[in-house]
Write a protein that holds these residues in place. Structure first.
Motif, PDB file in Angstrom:
ATOM      1  N   TYR B  47       6.733  37.165  27.655  1.00 39.31           N
ATOM      2  CA  TYR B  47       6.951  35.745  27.307  1.00 39.31           C
ATOM      3  C   TYR B  47       6.272  35.251  26.045  1.00 39.31           C
ATOM      4  CZ  TYR B  47       2.887  34.226  29.661  1.00 39.31           C
ATOM      5  OH  TYR B  47       1.355  34.059  29.855  1.00 39.31           O
ATOM      6  N   THR B  49       4.612  31.847  24.053  1.00 41.66           N
ATOM      7  CA  THR B  49       4.413  30.437  24.111  1.00 41.66           C
ATOM      8  C   THR B  49       4.554  29.794  22.629  1.00 41.66           C
ATOM      9  OG1 THR B  49       3.143  30.714  26.104  1.00 41.66           O
ATOM     10  CG2 THR B  49       2.996  28.456  24.990  1.00 41.66           C
ATOM     11  N   ARG B  51       4.155  26.515  20.007  1.00 44.10           N
ATOM     12  CA  ARG B  51       3.929  25.105  20.112  1.00 44.10           C
ATOM     13  C   ARG B  51       4.062  24.463  18.597  1.00 44.10           C
ATOM     14  NH1 ARG B  51      -2.254  23.291  21.235  1.00 44.10           N
ATOM     15  NH2 ARG B  51      -2.383  23.040  18.949  1.00 44.10           N
ATOM     16  N   PHE B  63       9.808  37.647  24.596  1.00 38.45           N
ATOM     17  CA  PHE B  63       9.001  38.501  23.669  1.00 38.45           C
ATOM     18  C   PHE B  63      10.090  39.014  22.702  1.00 38.45           C
ATOM     19  CE2 PHE B  63       7.110  42.273  22.005  1.00 38.45           C
ATOM     20  CZ  PHE B  63       6.355  41.569  21.088  1.00 38.45           C
ATOM     21  N   VAL B  65      10.135  41.825  19.376  1.00 33.56           N
ATOM     22  CA  VAL B  65       9.088  42.834  18.532  1.00 33.56           C
ATOM     23  C   VAL B  65       9.220  42.243  17.211  1.00 33.56           C
ATOM     24  CG1 VAL B  65       9.103  45.091  17.537  1.00 33.56           C
ATOM     25  CG2 VAL B  65      10.005  45.087  19.768  1.00 33.56           C
ATOM     26  N   ASP B  67       7.056  39.534  16.990  1.00 33.24           N
ATOM     27  CA  ASP B  67       6.057  38.494  17.379  1.00 33.24           C
ATOM     28  C   ASP B  67       4.684  38.765  17.433  1.00 33.24           C
ATOM     29  OD1 ASP B  67       8.448  36.951  17.381  1.00 33.24           O
ATOM     30  OD2 ASP B  67       8.655  37.088  19.787  1.00 33.24           O
ATOM     31  N   TYR B  68       3.751  37.690  17.018  1.00 32.10           N
ATOM     32  CA  TYR B  68       2.422  38.019  17.178  1.00 32.10           C
ATOM     33  C   TYR B  68       1.717  36.528  17.229  1.00 32.10           C
ATOM     34  CZ  TYR B  68       2.310  37.285  11.941  1.00 32.10           C
ATOM     35  OH  TYR B  68       2.445  36.853  10.921  1.00 32.10           O
ATOM     36  N   VAL B  69       0.596  36.263  17.642  1.00 33.78           N
ATOM     37  CA  VAL B  69       0.130  34.995  17.875  1.00 33.78           C
ATOM     38  C   VAL B  69      -0.325  34.452  16.537  1.00 33.78           C
ATOM     39  CG1 VAL B  69      -1.963  33.752  18.951  1.00 33.78           C
ATOM     40  CG2 VAL B  69      -0.801  35.383  20.168  1.00 33.78           C
ATOM     41  N   GLY B  70      -0.015  33.307  16.251  1.00 33.60           N
ATOM     42  CA  GLY B  70      -0.097  32.907  14.868  1.00 33.60           C
ATOM     43  C   GLY B  70       0.880  32.759  13.958  1.00 33.60           C
ATOM     44  N   VAL B  85       4.895  27.170  15.821  1.00 26.93           N
ATOM     45  CA  VAL B  85       3.797  28.348  15.945  1.00 26.93           C
ATOM     46  C   VAL B  85       3.522  29.140  17.218  1.00 26.93           C
ATOM     47  CG1 VAL B  85       1.562  28.844  15.202  1.00 26.93           C
ATOM     48  CG2 VAL B  85       2.573  27.144  13.960  1.00 26.93           C
ATOM     49  N   ILE B  86       3.533  30.574  17.233  1.00 19.89           N
ATOM     50  CA  ILE B  86       3.135  31.036  18.312  1.00 19.89           C
ATOM     51  C   ILE B  86       1.915  30.972  18.760  1.00 19.89           C
ATOM     52  CG2 ILE B  86       3.382  33.625  19.561  1.00 19.89           C
ATOM     53  CD1 ILE B  86       5.696  34.076  17.780  1.00 19.89           C
ATOM     54  N   MET B  87       1.656  30.379  19.962  1.00 24.58           N
ATOM     55  CA  MET B  87       0.155  30.430  20.539  1.00 24.58           C
ATOM     56  C   MET B  87      -0.424  31.424  21.541  1.00 24.58           C
ATOM     57  SD  MET B  87      -0.723  27.945  18.778  1.00 24.58           S
ATOM     58  CE  MET B  87      -2.631  27.558  19.606  1.00 24.58           C
ATOM     59  N   GLY B  88       0.718  32.053  22.144  1.00 24.55           N
ATOM     60  CA  GLY B  88       0.359  33.026  22.967  1.00 24.55           C
ATOM     61  C   GLY B  88       1.582  33.820  23.490  1.00 24.55           C
ATOM     62  N   ILE B  89       1.097  35.067  23.851  1.00 25.93           N
ATOM     63  CA  ILE B  89       2.092  35.979  24.279  1.00 25.93           C
ATOM     64  C   ILE B  89       1.740  36.819  25.531  1.00 25.93           C
ATOM     65  CG2 ILE B  89       3.305  38.212  23.848  1.00 25.93           C
ATOM     66  CD1 ILE B  89       2.964  37.598  20.691  1.00 25.93           C
ATOM     67  N   GLY B  90       2.361  36.988  26.498  1.00 28.80           N
ATOM     68  CA  GLY B  90       1.997  37.439  27.570  1.00 28.80           C
ATOM     69  C   GLY B  90       2.928  37.885  28.473  1.00 28.80           C
TER      70      GLY B  90
END
Lengths: 391, 96
Positions: B47, B49, B51, B63, B65, B67-70, B85-90
């Motif tokens: 997934y 996240t 924000r 998710f 391909v 995607d990256y945090v920030g 903005v992407i704040m987390g990937i998990g």
């Protein structure tokens, strides 16, 4: 309490009529045969069975590892073939050459300058690997994050290949010399190696996709902490692959240091910290390092531990340099560790670690407030591979 | 001597057989439990996240391909129209 029937049986045995000489000879022979069976033949069979069991365990592990390597090479080849139009066998040969690359450690007979030698060697290795990856896939030369991720993949393949070759070497030696104890030692470390191999194997698709891994917890903490600050300004510096910025947090000037993402790299954190002290002439009152740490079996994933000292793994070159700088300028070093297993550290970040990072961000704020005064300068270092985490 | 015959022919084989049965049962049942525990997990969800940097609106999606945090995503905030903005990937294990 003694059972009545047992006593009765014993009395019957004592009252049994004496045996004649022929029966006595038969019993003696019978007992000798049993003795040979129990103490001569059965232990030998047992040892043979154990040897066969350990041998099949080790050979099974090697087969599994070979399958993993071939499977990963196929994945990597598919990835490359989607980017370039070259002979598949040629590319595979080049990948296998990279997997065989050897790094010779500098001699430690004379320890003077050993850390500098290691640093030079690591930098040369990283540069060489990146150049080789670009030679392999020239179309990626403008996309540095993908090159860095691919470099990580080659690193993983090299590690798998190394484990395979070492275990295979000792396995063959054990068979050659019929060394039971060598085989036992190999079988004893297999569970630990299996965990490591599974972790490495699972990390290949994650690196190819560019997802954050558990080890990215440190850089991710810095990224999230950045959002709590005001007056953020990026400090331009010549340190390769490293992000350096300053911001204000509760009237303290905070320097944020992490590897520059989203490509898979650990940056040069020691050089960035040196730049803070000697380039900007800052005098931080506190340095906080945040890193992922391998948990012990009894510890929970995502649990947080605080302490003193530089939280940083690896060979220890950067750790040594940071410790030397902190000692030179008298800066206390605080550490925050996020505990995780090896598979968690090398695979896509789990929800538990993701949530633990939020808790660390909160703790970080409290530590800065508790151990520094308004107007002080603080350095926060997010240690780890920043794959999938930009700034 | 009668007692030794009983020991060799009856007692020891019985004890060994019983112990083997117990060990086999324990091993098989443990393997079975592990297999069942693994098979109950159906898939792993990866997934992202997102924000909103202005109003704090949070959204979770699958998710992709690239995607990256920030990363500033193409998706807009439904409240104020800012780019999320992407704040987390998990990842998490999801049972079906």
């Amino acid at each position: 309490m003694v059972n009545g029937s047992v006593i009765l049986g014993m009395v019957q045995v004592l009252q049994a009529p004496p045996l004649n000489s022929q029966n006595a000879q038969q019993y003696l022979l019978y007992n000798i045969i049993l003795l040979i069976l129990w103490f001569g033949i059965f232990p030998w069979f047992y040892e043979m069975f154990q040897l066969w069991r350990y041998q099949s365990q080790v050979s099974g592990f090697l087969n599994r590892l070979r399958f993993f390597m071939n499977n990963n090479i196929s994945q990597v080849l598919d990835f490359i073939m989607s980017k370039v139009n070259e002979d598949k066998r040629l590319i595979e040969g080049r990948i296998r050459d990279l997997m065989e690359m050897v790094i010779i450690e500098p001699t430690s007979i004379e320890p003077e300058g050993l850390v500098r030698k290691y640093k030079m060697l690591i930098n040369s290795y990283n540069d060489r690997l990146e150049r080789d990856v670009i030679r392999l896939i020239p179309s990626l030369s403008s996309n540095r994050p993908v090159v860095q991720n691919f470099t990580n993949v080659i690193d993983v393949l090299r590690e798998l290949n190394f484990i395979y070759k070492v275990i295979d070497h000792y396995y063959r030696l054990a068979i050659k010399y019929k060394s039971y104890y060598l085989l036992i030692q190999l079988a004893a470390i297999l569970p630990l190696l299996k965990e490591e191999v599974d972790a490495l194997n699972g990390s290949v698709p994650v690196f190819l996709k560019g997802q954050p891994i558990g080890d990215s917890a440190g850089p991710l903490t810095v990224f999230r902490f950045k959002n709590l600050c005001s007056n953020l300004s990026v400090i331009n510096n010549s340190v390769k692959d490293t992000y350096l910025a300053s911001c204000m947090f509760k009237d303290r000037k905070v320097y944020l240091v992490k590897a520059e993402g989203p490509g898979g790299t650990v940056g040069h954190l020691d050089d960035a910290i040196k730049y803070i002290y000697e380039g900007i002439n800052a005098r931080p009152k506190l340095m906080i390092t945040i890193d992922a740490a391998l948990k012990l079996e009894g510890e929970e994933s995502g649990s947080i531990a605080e302490g003193l000292g530089v939280a940083m793994g690896g060979i220890g070159v950067e750790k040594f340099n940071i410790e030397s700088l902190a000692t030179k300028y008298g800066t206390p070093i605080y550490a925050i560790l996020i505990k995780m297993s090896m598979p968690e550290a090398l695979n896509a970040m789990t929800k538990t670690i993701d949530e633990a990072v939020n808790k660390v961000v909160e703790r970080l704020g409290k530590v800065v407030e508790a151990y520094t005064e308004p107007g002080d300068e603080v350095v926060i270092v997010g240690v780890g591979n920043t794959i999938g985490v930009a700034q | 001597m009668l007692i030794s015959i009983d020991l060799y022919t009856t007692l020891i084989p019985t004890v060994i057989t019983a112990l083997t049965a117990v060990v086999l049962f324990y091993t098989v049942s443990r393997e079975l439990r592990n297999t069942l525990a693994v098979s109950s997990v159906k898939r792993i969800s990866e997934y992202v996240t997102l924000r909103c940097p202005t109003c704090g609106y949070v959204k979770v999606r699958e998710f992709k391909v690239g995607d990256y945090v920030g990363k500033v995503d193409d998706e807009k905030c439904p409240r104020d129209g800012s780019n999320l903005v992407i704040m987390g990937i998990g990842k998490e294990q999801v049972s079906a």
